[in-house]
Scaffold this active site. Sequence first.
Site, PDB file in Angstrom:
ATOM      1  CD  GLU A 219      -2.813   0.912   2.538  1.00 47.49           C
ATOM      2  OE1 GLU A 219      -3.361   1.945   2.947  1.00 47.49           O
ATOM      3  OE2 GLU A 219      -2.912  -0.198   3.106  1.00 47.49           O
TER       4      GLU A 219
ATOM      5  CG  ASP B 251      -3.349   9.094   6.723  1.00 44.07           C
ATOM      6  OD1 ASP B 251      -3.785   7.955   6.457  1.00 44.07           O
ATOM      7  OD2 ASP B 251      -3.020   9.923   5.861  1.00 44.07           O
TER       8      ASP B 251
END
Length: 244
Positions: A31, A42
Amino acid sequence: MRKLFIPYVMGNKAFIENVKTLSDAGADIIEVGVPFSDPVADGPVIMDAGSKAIEEGVNVQYILDQLMKHKSSISSDYVLMTYYNIINFYGEAEFLAACEAAGVYGLIIPDLPHELIQQLKARHPKRKVKLISLIAMTTSDERMNEIAKHAEGFIYTVTMNATTGENGKFHPELKNKIAHIKAIANVPVVAGFGIRTPEHVSDIIEASDGVVIGSEIVKRFASDTQKDTVKYLNSIRTALNQAN
């Protein structure tokens, strides 16, 4: 079936070398995070890495160009984790075509809910790039079923806040939910968020088809020696292999 190792790496100036390191260490799918100024999915380690990548001048075109240049030397599949604003600015059709040319296997777009992902699929029925579904553990069974039914590539289950107790074991209910998703899905079901150690991997892999590890790997690439990073990656691959 081989248990999937899906490590995350931030798309910075050094990302191609990091991707090759991950590929050599047995990653099945890598990824690659596209740095974005306003990320919503995030944690602090990845947010900091993204900010530094932006300061380096990295953008999605740089990432695509590097993947295009090096795709023949990367043995793992790779996906991009990005936000819809980047895709929209680039142009949906143009972005999907650029991804396909660069060998991108799929896209993870955390700010697009299932309904909008389905609309994006409908607008581009001939695309080869897969649109990866995420399922949070707070999702209702009805919605889980709907997402799983339309999933492509693999399903990324978000195990946020799923560890309990000092032993770091994942909650049995989490494993039951992953088993439920696996029973109705036609693609592998992997677990991510909060997975850092071989012990975490050995525990969660009892239920899932693989693991996504992000912050821990980003942190190690930033601060550890190459030798120590490879040793860690090999420990994760070994834990996954022992579960087969």
